[in-house]
Design an enzyme around this catalytic site. Sequence first.
Site, PDB file in Angstrom:
ATOM      1  N   TYR A   1       2.930   9.855  -0.269  1.00  0.00           N
ATOM      2  CA  TYR A   1       4.128   9.391   0.657  1.00  0.00           C
ATOM      3  C   TYR A   1       5.250   9.401   0.071  1.00  0.00           C
ATOM      4  O   TYR A   1       6.301   9.658   0.709  1.00  0.00           O
ATOM      5  CB  TYR A   1       3.942   7.769   0.654  1.00  0.00           C
ATOM      6  CG  TYR A   1       2.669   7.375   1.560  1.00  0.00           C
ATOM      7  CD1 TYR A   1       1.612   8.302   2.185  1.00  0.00           C
ATOM      8  CD2 TYR A   1       2.065   6.106   1.617  1.00  0.00           C
ATOM      9  CE1 TYR A   1       0.494   7.733   2.768  1.00  0.00           C
ATOM     10  CE2 TYR A   1       0.994   5.657   2.194  1.00  0.00           C
ATOM     11  CZ  TYR A   1      -0.012   6.407   2.539  1.00  0.00           C
ATOM     12  OH  TYR A   1      -0.936   6.087   3.202  1.00  0.00           O
TER      13      TYR A   1
ATOM     14  N   ASP B   1       0.900  -1.230  -0.048  1.00  0.00           N
ATOM     15  CA  ASP B   1      -0.221   0.079  -0.183  1.00  0.00           C
ATOM     16  C   ASP B   1       0.943   1.291  -0.048  1.00  0.00           C
ATOM     17  O   ASP B   1       1.577   1.358   1.286  1.00  0.00           O
ATOM     18  CB  ASP B   1      -0.934   0.008   1.145  1.00  0.00           C
ATOM     19  CG  ASP B   1      -1.924   1.282   1.127  1.00  0.00           C
ATOM     20  OD1 ASP B   1      -2.914   1.069   0.589  1.00  0.00           O
ATOM     21  OD2 ASP B   1      -1.558   2.252   2.014  1.00  0.00           O
TER      22      ASP B   1
ATOM     23  N   HIS C   1      -7.678   9.510  -1.912  1.00  0.00           N
ATOM     24  CA  HIS C   1      -7.191   9.606  -0.444  1.00  0.00           C
ATOM     25  C   HIS C   1      -8.064  10.187   0.267  1.00  0.00           C
ATOM     26  O   HIS C   1      -7.988   9.942   1.538  1.00  0.00           O
ATOM     27  CB  HIS C   1      -5.808  10.209  -0.641  1.00  0.00           C
ATOM     28  CG  HIS C   1      -4.790   9.860   0.405  1.00  0.00           C
ATOM     29  ND1 HIS C   1      -3.421   9.608   0.154  1.00  0.00           N
ATOM     30  CD2 HIS C   1      -5.139   9.381   1.486  1.00  0.00           C
ATOM     31  CE1 HIS C   1      -2.889   9.124   1.196  1.00  0.00           C
ATOM     32  NE2 HIS C   1      -3.649   8.910   2.056  1.00  0.00           N
TER      33      HIS C   1
ATOM     34  N   LYS D   1      -2.629   6.017  -4.228  1.00  0.00           N
ATOM     35  CA  LYS D   1      -3.753   6.972  -3.895  1.00  0.00           C
ATOM     36  C   LYS D   1      -3.682   8.279  -4.555  1.00  0.00           C
ATOM     37  O   LYS D   1      -2.482   8.737  -4.744  1.00  0.00           O
ATOM     38  CB  LYS D   1      -4.056   6.955  -2.180  1.00  0.00           C
ATOM     39  CG  LYS D   1      -4.007   5.660  -1.705  1.00  0.00           C
ATOM     40  CD  LYS D   1      -3.891   5.787  -0.343  1.00  0.00           C
ATOM     41  CE  LYS D   1      -3.874   4.617   0.621  1.00  0.00           C
ATOM     42  NZ  LYS D   1      -2.290   4.362   0.911  1.00  0.00           N
TER      43      LYS D   1
HETATM   44  N1  NAP Z   1      -5.614   6.402   3.548  1.00  0.00           N
HETATM   45  C1  NAP Z   1      -4.891   7.039   4.688  1.00  0.00           C
HETATM   46  O1  NAP Z   1      -5.217   8.107   4.815  1.00  0.00           O
HETATM   47  C2  NAP Z   1      -3.669   6.262   5.518  1.00  0.00           C
HETATM   48  C3  NAP Z   1      -3.501   6.903   6.819  1.00  0.00           C
HETATM   49  C4  NAP Z   1      -2.530   6.245   7.522  1.00  0.00           C
HETATM   50  C5  NAP Z   1      -1.956   5.148   7.084  1.00  0.00           C
HETATM   51  N2  NAP Z   1      -2.457   4.810   6.004  1.00  0.00           N
HETATM   52  C6  NAP Z   1      -1.762   3.215   5.537  1.00  0.00           C
HETATM   53  O2  NAP Z   1      -1.784   2.166   6.412  1.00  0.00           O
HETATM   54  C7  NAP Z   1      -0.566   1.963   6.851  1.00  0.00           C
HETATM   55  C8  NAP Z   1      -0.255   1.646   8.335  1.00  0.00           C
HETATM   56  O3  NAP Z   1      -0.723   2.541   9.234  1.00  0.00           O
HETATM   57  P1  NAP Z   1       0.495   3.637   9.903  1.00  0.00           P
HETATM   58  O4  NAP Z   1       1.936   3.703   9.268  1.00  0.00           O
HETATM   59  O5  NAP Z   1      -0.187   4.867  10.201  1.00  0.00           O
HETATM   60  O6  NAP Z   1       0.506   2.892  11.465  1.00  0.00           O
HETATM   61  P2  NAP Z   1       0.502   1.234  11.796  1.00  0.00           P
HETATM   62  O7  NAP Z   1       0.736   0.036  10.749  1.00  0.00           O
HETATM   63  O8  NAP Z   1      -0.568   1.204  12.851  1.00  0.00           O
HETATM   64  O9  NAP Z   1       1.997   1.360  12.891  1.00  0.00           O
HETATM   65  C9  NAP Z   1       3.091   1.699  12.383  1.00  0.00           C
HETATM   66  C10 NAP Z   1       4.063   2.079  13.423  1.00  0.00           C
HETATM   67  O10 NAP Z   1       4.349   0.875  14.235  1.00  0.00           O
HETATM   68  C11 NAP Z   1       5.674   0.316  14.256  1.00  0.00           C
HETATM   69  N3  NAP Z   1       5.647  -0.958  14.118  1.00  0.00           N
HETATM   70  C12 NAP Z   1       5.236  -1.971  13.204  1.00  0.00           C
HETATM   71  N4  NAP Z   1       5.202  -3.087  13.517  1.00  0.00           N
HETATM   72  C13 NAP Z   1       5.454  -3.384  14.948  1.00  0.00           C
HETATM   73  C14 NAP Z   1       5.602  -4.291  15.880  1.00  0.00           C
HETATM   74  N5  NAP Z   1       5.688  -5.854  15.357  1.00  0.00           N
HETATM   75  N6  NAP Z   1       6.000  -4.071  17.068  1.00  0.00           N
HETATM   76  C15 NAP Z   1       6.218  -2.876  17.199  1.00  0.00           C
HETATM   77  N7  NAP Z   1       6.252  -1.669  16.614  1.00  0.00           N
HETATM   78  C16 NAP Z   1       5.745  -1.929  15.325  1.00  0.00           C
HETATM   79  C17 NAP Z   1       6.181   0.912  13.070  1.00  0.00           C
HETATM   80  O11 NAP Z   1       7.676   1.231  13.228  1.00  0.00           O
HETATM   81  P3  NAP Z   1       8.734   0.369  12.378  1.00  0.00           P
HETATM   82  O12 NAP Z   1       8.489   0.887  10.825  1.00  0.00           O
HETATM   83  O13 NAP Z   1      10.133   1.051  12.768  1.00  0.00           O
HETATM   84  O14 NAP Z   1       8.761  -1.144  12.456  1.00  0.00           O
HETATM   85  C18 NAP Z   1       5.612   2.371  12.950  1.00  0.00           C
HETATM   86  O15 NAP Z   1       6.031   3.330  14.104  1.00  0.00           O
HETATM   87  C19 NAP Z   1       0.440   3.255   6.402  1.00  0.00           C
HETATM   88  O16 NAP Z   1       1.553   3.057   6.506  1.00  0.00           O
HETATM   89  C20 NAP Z   1      -0.249   3.534   5.065  1.00  0.00           C
HETATM   90  O17 NAP Z   1       0.071   2.458   4.063  1.00  0.00           O
HETATM   91  C21 NAP Z   1      -3.351   5.117   4.929  1.00  0.00           C
END
Ligand code: NAP
Length: 278
Positions: free
Chosen positions: A52, A47, A110, A77
């Site tokens: 990004y 994704d 998005h 997106k």
């Molecule tokens: N459409 C939208 O508006 C929108 C908005 C937000 C997010 N998204 C999508 O959803 C994805 C995920 O959301 P997100 O990036 O906000 O947050 P998330 O996946 O909820 O959390 C990511 C964070 O958790 C850490 N992490 C990952 N796996 C871990 C584990 N097993 N143990 C401990 N820490 C861990 C990562 O650090 P490290 O990388 O250092 O491991 C990072 O700091 C995004 O990357 C994006 O692709 C979309």
Amino acid sequence: MTDQLFLKMNDNFQIPVVGLGTWKSEPGEATYQAVLDSIEAGYRHIDTARAYGNEESVGSAVRDSGVNRGDVFVTTKLRWEDEGFESTIEACEKSLNRLNCDYIDLYLIHWPLREKRNHSWKAFIELRERGLCKSIGVSNFTIEHLAEIEAKFGILPAVNQVEFHPYYYQKELLDYCNSKNIIIEAYSPLAHAKRLDEPKLGAISEELGKTPAQVLIRWSIQRGMVVLPKSVNKSRIIENFSVFDFNISDSVMAKLDELDESFVTCWDPHNPPPYAPV
Ligand SMILES: NC(=O)c1ccc[n+]([C@@H]2O[C@H](COP(=O)([O-])OP(=O)(O)OC[C@H]3O[C@@H](n4cnc5c(N)ncnc54)[C@H](OP(=O)(O)O)[C@@H]3O)[C@@H](O)[C@H]2O)c1
């Protein structure tokens, strides 16, 4: 190796239930390596987004992975600044160039930008007809936005990608999307790592012998969603995909549901920023 699962979208294409998130994954080596590591671990869904800034790195890694393009599901997106009919068509073509691929598996609006989102959706329908995207969907849309699309176009998005985790359990939206055959993609499924040390989750994770991240990801899968954990760390990428060999019981699922505290970590269409009204 764990077995990937798929869900069938309302356009009959299949989507792998666990995808690698890449928001805040630095363009260049960090994103490139994370995507390669994820594909090696078994992920078949990445994704990304224009916003990004890492589409090139995602596209390069998918190409270099040795896995057929047709076996890796790539989402990108349309950023809110590019919404509108002509600008959407142009933005899609530019994303394809950056990804260096012939089609996007899933293209998402998005953000439900006021006065522009319907023009963008019309362009999305055309992009799908032209074969530039296989599936089309939206992100951060509320029930009202989805109802508006249905009333105006009669063509519903295949998915709605929104923030979703037990600490922000949007049950009404999930029920609505289920009733319309729209898949919810859970973004920030780890609550952006801001609740991983929360004691009730810790107790459940100990009871199951799984990490808090694995419990949160499994909860999303069992609630019928696609889930998009982000990591650039190889061992966490592997950990986050090791979620197909256990099951959370109904009673523990109910306990996880109760963690809801409307905890929003990202942007919120119910409380939009002034520069991007919905
Ligand atoms: N459409 C939208 O508006 C929108 C908005 C937000 C997010 N998204 C999508 O959803 C994805 C995920 O959301 P997100 O990036 O906000 O947050 P998330 O996946 O909820 O959390 C990511 C964070 O958790 C850490 N992490 C990952 N796996 C871990 C584990 N097993 N143990 C401990 N820490 C861990 C990562 O650090 P490290 O990388 O250092 O491991 C990072 O700091 C995004 O990357 C994006 O692709 C979309």
